[in-house]
Design a protein around this motif. Structure first.
Motif, short mmCIF file in Angstrom:
data_model
loop_
_atom_site.label_atom_id
_atom_site.label_comp_id
_atom_site.label_asym_id
_atom_site.label_seq_id
_atom_site.Cartn_x
_atom_site.Cartn_y
_atom_site.Cartn_z
N GLU A 1 -1.61 -0.40 -3.62
CA GLU A 1 -1.15 0.13 -2.32
C GLU A 1 -0.22 0.97 -2.15
OE1 GLU A 1 -0.82 -4.75 -0.33
OE2 GLU A 1 0.75 -3.93 -1.25
N LYS A 2 0.50 1.16 -3.30
CA LYS A 2 1.45 2.54 -3.50
C LYS A 2 0.48 3.84 -3.40
CE LYS A 2 5.04 4.39 -6.15
NZ LYS A 2 6.12 4.41 -7.32
N ARG A 3 -0.57 3.84 -4.51
CA ARG A 3 -1.29 4.65 -4.79
C ARG A 3 -2.18 5.06 -3.52
NH1 ARG A 3 -2.78 1.96 -10.01
NH2 ARG A 3 -4.49 1.57 -9.13
N ILE A 4 -2.67 4.08 -2.80
CA ILE A 4 -3.35 4.35 -1.44
C ILE A 4 -2.22 5.20 -0.50
CG2 ILE A 4 -4.28 3.34 0.78
CD1 ILE A 4 -5.15 1.19 -1.06
N LYS A 5 -1.20 4.85 -0.33
CA LYS A 5 -0.18 5.56 0.57
C LYS A 5 -0.15 6.94 0.16
CE LYS A 5 2.38 1.62 2.37
NZ LYS A 5 3.54 0.95 2.37
N GLU A 6 0.06 7.00 -1.37
CA GLU A 6 0.51 8.51 -1.80
C GLU A 6 -0.86 9.26 -1.66
OE1 GLU A 6 1.38 7.49 -5.84
OE2 GLU A 6 3.61 7.04 -5.33
N ALA A 7 -2.19 8.82 -1.88
CA ALA A 7 -3.42 9.52 -1.80
C ALA A 7 -3.68 9.90 -0.21
CB ALA A 7 -4.67 8.81 -2.34
N GLU A 8 -3.30 8.95 0.50
CA GLU A 8 -3.18 9.31 2.23
C GLU A 8 -2.58 10.38 2.60
OE1 GLU A 8 -4.98 4.85 3.96
OE2 GLU A 8 -2.70 5.34 3.60
N ALA A 9 -1.22 10.46 1.94
CA ALA A 9 -0.63 11.59 2.28
C ALA A 9 -0.94 12.83 1.84
CB ALA A 9 1.09 11.29 1.78
N ALA B 1 -10.48 5.99 -2.54
CA ALA B 1 -11.36 4.94 -2.91
C ALA B 1 -11.20 4.30 -4.08
CB ALA B 1 -12.72 5.82 -2.86
N ARG B 2 -10.64 5.15 -5.01
CA ARG B 2 -10.33 4.31 -6.22
C ARG B 2 -9.33 3.16 -6.23
NH1 ARG B 2 -10.75 9.33 -8.94
NH2 ARG B 2 -8.64 9.51 -8.89
N ALA B 3 -7.81 3.68 -5.50
CA ALA B 3 -7.08 2.76 -5.15
C ALA B 3 -7.59 1.65 -4.37
CB ALA B 3 -5.69 3.51 -4.49
N GLN B 4 -8.39 1.75 -3.46
CA GLN B 4 -9.08 0.76 -2.69
C GLN B 4 -9.72 -0.24 -3.37
OE1 GLN B 4 -10.91 2.88 0.36
NE2 GLN B 4 -9.23 2.69 1.95
N VAL B 5 -10.54 -0.01 -4.55
CA VAL B 5 -11.17 -0.79 -5.64
C VAL B 5 -10.19 -1.63 -6.10
CG1 VAL B 5 -12.66 -0.96 -7.31
CG2 VAL B 5 -13.26 0.53 -5.43
N ALA B 6 -9.24 -0.98 -6.64
CA ALA B 6 -8.14 -1.56 -7.61
C ALA B 6 -7.55 -2.51 -6.60
CB ALA B 6 -7.22 -0.54 -7.95
N LEU B 7 -7.07 -2.39 -5.35
CA LEU B 7 -6.55 -3.34 -4.58
C LEU B 7 -7.51 -4.42 -4.22
CD1 LEU B 7 -4.36 -4.15 -2.56
CD2 LEU B 7 -5.47 -2.74 -0.70
#
Length: 146
Positions: free
Chosen positions: A109-117, A125-131
């Protein structure tokens, strides 16, 4: 009691080796095109798996035992009454470390927020798979424990 002639073998294999090998009366799983079930003498099948739960219903005398397995992609092949799941990763529910899965969910979830920023679509996409993998493990664990 289930007739032994109506049971078939289920094996789950990862790069770590065989993590599951039992006789069953039915398995339920999520293929990329939807939820499916296989019973004895099913038509031969080769299908890619989605991130999801595999349930294996094993008959034992008068009771049914259900094993839950978190599978994170791979393939299922069924022929000659043997279902072989070759998974990217898989864990039996009883072996899932809930605190580790919850930590993986928080990291994703943290990686998704950072990547979105950063508007980094590949990292999102990678962080969503991990989630999805972490949520799958948590969900399978919770179903097993209740």
């Amino acid at each position: 009691m289930a007739n032994p002639e109506h049971l078939f073998t289920v094996k789950v294999v990862t790069n770590s080796g065989v993590i599951y090998d039992h006789l069953t009366s039915i398995i339920d799983f999520r293929a990329v095109d939807g939820q499916r079930s296989i019973q004895f003498n099913h038509t031969p099948l080769l299908t890619p798996l989605a991130i999801g739960e595999v349930t294996v219903k094993r008959s034992r005398e008068m009771s049914q035992r259900v094993d839950h397995i978190a599978v994170n992609g791979g393939y299922l092949e069924f022929s000659n009454n043997v279902a072989t799941i070759i998974a990217d990763s898989a864990e039996r529910a009883r072996n899932i470390d809930l605190s580790r899965a919850e930590a993986a969910k928080e990291r994703a979830e943290k990686r998704i927020k950072e990547a979105e920023a950063k508007h980094d679509e590949q990292s999102i996409a990678r962080a969503q798979v991990a989630l999805r993998r972490a949520v799958n493990r948590i969900s399978v664990y919770n179903r097993y424990k209740h």
